[in-house]
Design a protein around this motif. Structure first.
Motif, PDB file in Angstrom:
ATOM      1  N   VAL A   1      -8.046  -1.569   4.063  1.00  9.14           N
ATOM      2  CA  VAL A   1      -8.209  -2.326   2.581  1.00  9.14           C
ATOM      3  C   VAL A   1      -8.026  -2.074   1.487  1.00  9.14           C
ATOM      4  O   VAL A   1      -8.410  -1.552   0.565  1.00  9.14           O
ATOM      5  CB  VAL A   1      -9.491  -3.727   2.895  1.00  9.14           C
TER       6      VAL A   1
ATOM      7  N   ILE B   1      -7.672  -3.850  -2.772  1.00 14.05           N
ATOM      8  CA  ILE B   1      -8.200  -5.563  -3.627  1.00 14.05           C
ATOM      9  C   ILE B   1      -7.428  -5.019  -4.921  1.00 14.05           C
ATOM     10  O   ILE B   1      -8.324  -4.157  -5.616  1.00 14.05           O
ATOM     11  CB  ILE B   1      -9.792  -5.683  -3.734  1.00 14.05           C
TER      12      ILE B   1
ATOM     13  N   ILE C   1      -4.856  -8.818  -1.580  1.00 14.39           N
ATOM     14  CA  ILE C   1      -5.697  -8.488  -0.728  1.00 14.39           C
ATOM     15  C   ILE C   1      -4.610  -8.160  -0.127  1.00 14.39           C
ATOM     16  O   ILE C   1      -4.150  -9.158   0.676  1.00 14.39           O
ATOM     17  CB  ILE C   1      -6.691  -9.216  -0.509  1.00 14.39           C
TER      18      ILE C   1
ATOM     19  N   GLY D   1      -3.557  -4.962   3.601  1.00 11.38           N
ATOM     20  CA  GLY D   1      -4.363  -4.371   4.271  1.00 11.38           C
ATOM     21  C   GLY D   1      -3.794  -3.952   5.082  1.00 11.38           C
ATOM     22  O   GLY D   1      -2.851  -4.802   5.725  1.00 11.38           O
TER      23      GLY D   1
ATOM     24  N   THR E   1      -5.329 -12.964  -4.478  1.00 12.01           N
ATOM     25  CA  THR E   1      -6.827 -12.577  -4.693  1.00 12.01           C
ATOM     26  C   THR E   1      -6.814 -13.874  -5.081  1.00 12.01           C
ATOM     27  O   THR E   1      -7.227 -14.603  -6.338  1.00 12.01           O
ATOM     28  CB  THR E   1      -6.747 -11.500  -5.816  1.00 12.01           C
TER      29      THR E   1
ATOM     30  N   ALA F   1     -14.911 -11.367  -0.293  1.00  9.43           N
ATOM     31  CA  ALA F   1     -14.992 -10.856   1.007  1.00  9.43           C
ATOM     32  C   ALA F   1     -14.431 -11.525   1.348  1.00  9.43           C
ATOM     33  O   ALA F   1     -14.222 -11.582   3.222  1.00  9.43           O
ATOM     34  CB  ALA F   1     -16.454 -10.940   0.449  1.00  9.43           C
TER      35      ALA F   1
ATOM     36  N   VAL G   1     -10.621 -10.483   2.325  1.00  4.53           N
ATOM     37  CA  VAL G   1     -10.714  -9.349   3.245  1.00  4.53           C
ATOM     38  C   VAL G   1     -11.197  -9.930   4.691  1.00  4.53           C
ATOM     39  O   VAL G   1      -9.940  -8.597   4.874  1.00  4.53           O
ATOM     40  CB  VAL G   1     -12.076  -8.305   2.455  1.00  4.53           C
ATOM     41  N   LYS G   2     -12.261 -10.793   4.269  1.00  4.63           N
ATOM     42  CA  LYS G   2     -12.047 -10.997   5.910  1.00  4.63           C
ATOM     43  C   LYS G   2     -10.952 -11.653   6.957  1.00  4.63           C
ATOM     44  O   LYS G   2     -10.777 -11.379   7.734  1.00  4.63           O
ATOM     45  CB  LYS G   2     -13.599 -12.027   6.389  1.00  4.63           C
TER      46      LYS G   2
ATOM     47  N   VAL H   1     -12.917   0.064   1.528  1.00  8.06           N
ATOM     48  CA  VAL H   1     -11.682  -0.831   1.182  1.00  8.06           C
ATOM     49  C   VAL H   1     -12.216  -0.497  -0.164  1.00  8.06           C
ATOM     50  O   VAL H   1     -13.042  -0.237  -0.339  1.00  8.06           O
ATOM     51  CB  VAL H   1     -12.215  -2.335   1.225  1.00  8.06           C
TER      52      VAL H   1
ATOM     53  N   PHE I   1     -19.596  -6.048   2.157  1.00  8.76           N
ATOM     54  CA  PHE I   1     -18.254  -6.609   3.259  1.00  8.76           C
ATOM     55  C   PHE I   1     -18.372  -6.412   4.317  1.00  8.76           C
ATOM     56  O   PHE I   1     -18.091  -7.657   5.006  1.00  8.76           O
ATOM     57  CB  PHE I   1     -17.319  -5.277   2.689  1.00  8.76           C
TER      58      PHE I   1
END
Length: 248
Positions: A6, A8, A13, A15, A34, A44, A47-48, A62, A93
Motif C-alpha cells: 500500500v 499512501i 492511497i 495498493g 487521500t 487508516a 488503507v482498510k 505500507v 494499521f
C-alpha cells in the motif's frame, strides 16, 4: 511469492498484491482519494478500503509520506495532518486491518528500494538518488546499493522555500507552470542536491515519470546521469511489499 503493498500519498492511497520475483503488480491496483484532513483514523480507513477490495489476509507493507523511525513511529507529516507525529503507525494499521502483520516505511524509500531491485537503479553502484515528484518531493539515497533511510531531501531550501514547494508536480500544477519553466526549477533543485551528494545517477519517479520526455530533455548542466523510474508510480507499492516480505 506475493505480498500486498500500500502506498499512501498526498492525493491518493493505492495498493495491490505484488509478485516479488518480478517486481510487478499481480492485479490492477485499487486507489482511493487521500482524505482531507488526512488524520490517522481517516487514512487508516482508506488503507482498510484498499486492502479489503482484494480480500487480502496476509502480510502487508505500507508506505508513509514522512519520516518513519523504528519501523513504526511517525516523526514528520508535511503533506498529511500533523496529528500523525509520534503515532505508532504499525499498531494503528494492524488494529484497523484485524490484526494482520504490517510493515511501515517512508514512501520514497519504498520507491527507491523497488527501483534499485527491479528498475532503473538495478546493478548500479556508487551513489544513487531516487526522487519522487508528486504532492511533495520524496528522496531515497543509496550508497553501493545500501539505503540511507528517511533523507527527506524535498525539504532542502531552494530560493528561500522548501524545495518541494518550488519543484514538485503539485507546484507545477498550482502555479500553472509550463514544462519548460518547471524543468528549470527541477534543474536548480537537482544542481543543489548534486552539489551536496555528487551522485552518479538520479532516478526521477512519481506519476510525472510517465511524461519524462516532456521535461527531462530540458534539464541541462547536471553531471549525474538522469533517468526516469522504470516502475513509475507503482514503485512505492512494490517497495512496500518487498519490505514486508523481509519481515516474514
Amino acid at each position: 511469492m506475493q505480498i500486498f503493498g500500500v502506498d499512501i500519498g498526498g492525493s491518493g492511497i493505492k495498493g495491490a498484491p505484488v509478485d516479488l520475483e518480478r517486481g510487478v503488480l499481480v492485479e490492477e491496483r485499487c486507489k482511493v482519494p487521500t482524505p482531507h484532513p488526512a488524520t490517522p483514523d481517516l487514512v487508516a480507513d482508506g488503507v482498510k478500503e484498499v486492502v479489503g477490495h482484494f480480500g487480502w489476509t496476509g502480510p502487508i507493507g505500507v508506505t508513509f509520506p514522512g519520516v518513519v523511525t523504528g519501523g513504526s513511529t511517525i516523526r514528520t507529516a508535511a503533506n498529511v495532518d500533523s496529528s500523525w507525529i509520534d503515532t505508532d503507525a504499525r499498531a494503528l494499521f494492524s488494529e484497523r486491518l484485524g490484526g494482520l502483520a504490517v510493515t511501515v516505511l517512508n514512501d520514497a524509500d519504498a520507491a527507491g528500494v523497488a527501483e534499485m531491485e527491479f528498475g532503473a537503479g538495478r546493478d548500479r553502484r556508487g551513489t544513487v538518488i531516487v526522487l519522487t515528484l508528486g504532492t511533495g518531493i520524496g528522496s531515497a539515497l543509496f550508497v553501493d546499493g545500501a539505503l540511507v533511510p528517511n533523507t527527506e531531501l524535498g525539504h532542502l531550501e531552494l530560493n528561500g522555500h522548501d524545495a518541494e514547494k518550488r519543484a514538485s508536480t503539485k507546484a507545477k500544477e498550482d502555479h500553472e507552470l509550463t514544462w519548460e519553466h518547471w524543468a528549470r526549477r527541477v534543474q536548480k533543485y537537482l544542481a543543489h542536491v548534486e552539489m551536496l551528494f555528487s551522485p552518479e545517477l538520479f532516478v526521477i519517479g512519481g506519476g510525472v515519470s510517465r511524461k519524462s520526455e516532456k521535461f527531462l530533455p530540458l534539464i541541462e548542466d547536471i553531471k549525474a546521469e538522469i533517468v526516469p523510474a522504470q516502475l513509475q508510480n507503482n514503485a512505492g507499492i512494490v517497495g512496500a511489499a518487498m519490505r514486508a516480505a523481509k519481515q516474514e
